[in-house]
Design a protein around this motif. Structure first.
Motif, mmCIF file in Angstrom:
data_model
loop_
_atom_site.group_PDB
_atom_site.id
_atom_site.type_symbol
_atom_site.label_atom_id
_atom_site.label_comp_id
_atom_site.label_asym_id
_atom_site.label_seq_id
_atom_site.Cartn_x
_atom_site.Cartn_y
_atom_site.Cartn_z
ATOM 1 N N ALA A 73 -5.006 -2.440 -3.869
ATOM 2 C CA ALA A 73 -5.333 -3.435 -3.183
ATOM 3 C C ALA A 73 -4.410 -4.536 -3.201
ATOM 4 O O ALA A 73 -3.776 -4.789 -4.253
ATOM 5 C CB ALA A 73 -6.698 -3.921 -3.767
ATOM 6 N N VAL A 74 -4.592 -5.425 -2.266
ATOM 7 C CA VAL A 74 -3.606 -6.731 -2.151
ATOM 8 C C VAL A 74 -4.266 -7.825 -2.314
ATOM 9 O O VAL A 74 -5.679 -8.002 -1.549
ATOM 10 C CB VAL A 74 -2.802 -6.597 -0.898
ATOM 11 C CG1 VAL A 74 -1.975 -7.909 -0.815
ATOM 12 C CG2 VAL A 74 -1.920 -5.293 -0.651
ATOM 13 N N GLU A 75 -4.015 -8.981 -2.890
ATOM 14 C CA GLU A 75 -4.834 -10.245 -3.010
ATOM 15 C C GLU A 75 -4.049 -11.339 -2.687
ATOM 16 O O GLU A 75 -2.633 -11.125 -2.627
ATOM 17 C CB GLU A 75 -5.163 -10.422 -4.790
ATOM 18 C CG GLU A 75 -5.932 -9.708 -5.322
ATOM 19 C CD GLU A 75 -6.465 -10.059 -6.811
ATOM 20 O OE1 GLU A 75 -7.392 -9.707 -7.375
ATOM 21 O OE2 GLU A 75 -5.666 -11.010 -7.357
ATOM 22 N N LEU A 124 0.588 -1.184 -0.141
ATOM 23 C CA LEU A 124 -0.049 -0.069 0.041
ATOM 24 C C LEU A 124 0.973 1.301 0.036
ATOM 25 O O LEU A 124 0.690 2.231 -0.631
ATOM 26 C CB LEU A 124 -0.724 0.020 1.211
ATOM 27 C CG LEU A 124 -2.076 -1.125 1.344
ATOM 28 C CD1 LEU A 124 -3.049 -1.149 2.533
ATOM 29 C CD2 LEU A 124 -2.817 -1.110 -0.153
ATOM 30 N N ASP A 125 2.096 1.288 0.574
ATOM 31 C CA ASP A 125 2.849 2.228 0.763
ATOM 32 C C ASP A 125 3.512 2.732 -0.793
ATOM 33 O O ASP A 125 3.994 3.920 -0.894
ATOM 34 C CB ASP A 125 4.032 2.009 1.638
ATOM 35 C CG ASP A 125 3.566 2.245 3.254
ATOM 36 O OD1 ASP A 125 2.500 2.717 3.422
ATOM 37 O OD2 ASP A 125 4.401 2.089 3.952
ATOM 38 N N GLY A 179 -7.542 1.066 3.902
ATOM 39 C CA GLY A 179 -8.600 1.274 4.950
ATOM 40 C C GLY A 179 -9.170 0.047 5.568
ATOM 41 O O GLY A 179 -10.116 0.042 6.423
ATOM 42 N N ASP A 180 -8.918 -1.157 4.823
ATOM 43 C CA ASP A 180 -9.488 -2.512 5.273
ATOM 44 C C ASP A 180 -8.656 -3.053 6.487
ATOM 45 O O ASP A 180 -8.966 -4.155 6.950
ATOM 46 C CB ASP A 180 -9.707 -3.503 4.249
ATOM 47 C CG ASP A 180 -10.912 -2.978 3.317
ATOM 48 O OD1 ASP A 180 -11.607 -2.144 3.644
ATOM 49 O OD2 ASP A 180 -10.956 -3.394 2.235
ATOM 50 N N GLU A 181 -7.623 -2.737 6.522
ATOM 51 C CA GLU A 181 -6.406 -3.465 7.443
ATOM 52 C C GLU A 181 -7.083 -3.452 8.820
ATOM 53 O O GLU A 181 -7.530 -2.469 9.403
ATOM 54 C CB GLU A 181 -5.148 -2.785 7.393
ATOM 55 C CG GLU A 181 -4.365 -2.305 6.335
ATOM 56 C CD GLU A 181 -4.878 -1.019 5.733
ATOM 57 O OE1 GLU A 181 -3.647 0.001 5.555
ATOM 58 O OE2 GLU A 181 -5.837 -0.336 5.574
#
Length: 205
Positions: A148-150, A142-143, A202-204
C-alpha cells in the motif's frame, strides 16, 4: 523547453514518469538555491535528523547522488519532452522519518511506502501534472512490491494553502487519485490538519 499549458488545462504533451536516478534531474527540481544550504534536496524525511542537520552544500548533493544510485532511488520525476518538470518523494516508510513519527500514526503492520512530497516546477503549475505524477509514484511503489502507499496531505477543505506548505498535497488531490482516509493525525501545517490517506493495489483510479 516545452511550453506550459494554460493554468488548469492539461499538460502540453504526454507526461513520462520515471525513477529519480539522475542527479541533475533531482537537482533541477528540489536542489537548494544556495550552494552552502543545509535544506532541501528533499532529505528531511528521507535520512536521519542528525545526518540531515550535518550535511551542507556539496555534501548534501553527494548524499543525493548516493540515493539516486540505490534501488529504489529516492522518488520519481515527471518529464515533458525530456525536460524534468515535477518531483515526488516516495520510499518504504520503514526507512524514513515517518517510521518514528509521533504525530502520524501507524495504521497496521504493513510495510507501506510513504509519498510525502510533490513539487511542480514554476511555469508548469496548474497544468495538470499532479495527477500523472501521483499515479506514476504509486505505480513505482506497487511495481516494487509495496502492499500500500500512504500520503499525509492537508485537509484544507478547499481553502488556500501557502505554497511553501503545499508540498504535502491536499486531501482532495489524493482522493482524486484513489486514496482514502485511513486515520487522523496530530500533525498540522499552515494551520490545517493532516490526514493519513492510503491506496492499495487495485484501488488506483
Amino acid at each position: 523547453m516545452p511550453r506550459a499549458a494554460a493554468p488548469g488545462g492539461p499538460p502540453p504533451a504526454p507526461v513520462a514518469v520515471h525513477p529519480a536516478s539522475d542527479l541533475d534531474d533531482v537537482t533541477a527540481l528540489v536542489g537548494p538555491r544556495r550552494p552552502d544550504a543545509t535544506v532541501c534536496f528533499c532529505l528531511g524525511y528521507r535520512i536521519g535528523s542528525a545526518e540531515n542537520r550535518r550535511l551542507r552544500g556539496p555534501a548534501r548533493r553527494e548524499r543525493v547522488r548516493e540515493l539516486c544510485a540505490e534501488d529504489p532511488p529516492p522518488g520519481v520525476i515527471a518529464s515533458l519532452g525530456g525536460e524534468p518538470v515535477a518531483w515526488a518523494a516516495i520510499h518504504p516508510r520503514a526507512d524514513t522519518a515517518f517510521a518514528r513519527s509521533r504525530s502520524i500514526p501507524h495504521v497496521d503492520d504493513l510495510d507501506v511506502w510513504s509519498l510525502w512530497c510533490l513539487r511542480v516546477r514554476p511555469g508548469y503549475r496548474g497544468t495538470g501534472l499532479t495527477a500523472p505524477l501521483i499515479a506514476g509514484a504509486v505505480r513505482f511503489a506497487l511495481d516494487r512490491g509495496a502492499p500500500a502507499v500512504e500520503a499525509y496531505p492537508l485537509d484544507n477543505r478547499g481553502e488556500t494553502v501557502d505554497t511553501t506548505m503545499a508540498y504535502v498535497g491536499t486531501r482532495a488531490m489524493f482522493e482524486r487519485a484513489g486514496f482514502r482516509v485511513a486515520a487522523a493525525t496530530s500533525s498540522r501545517l499552515d494551520g490545517f490538519p493532516r490526514v493519513l490517506m492510503r491506496l492499495a493495489p487495485g484501488d488506483e483510479s
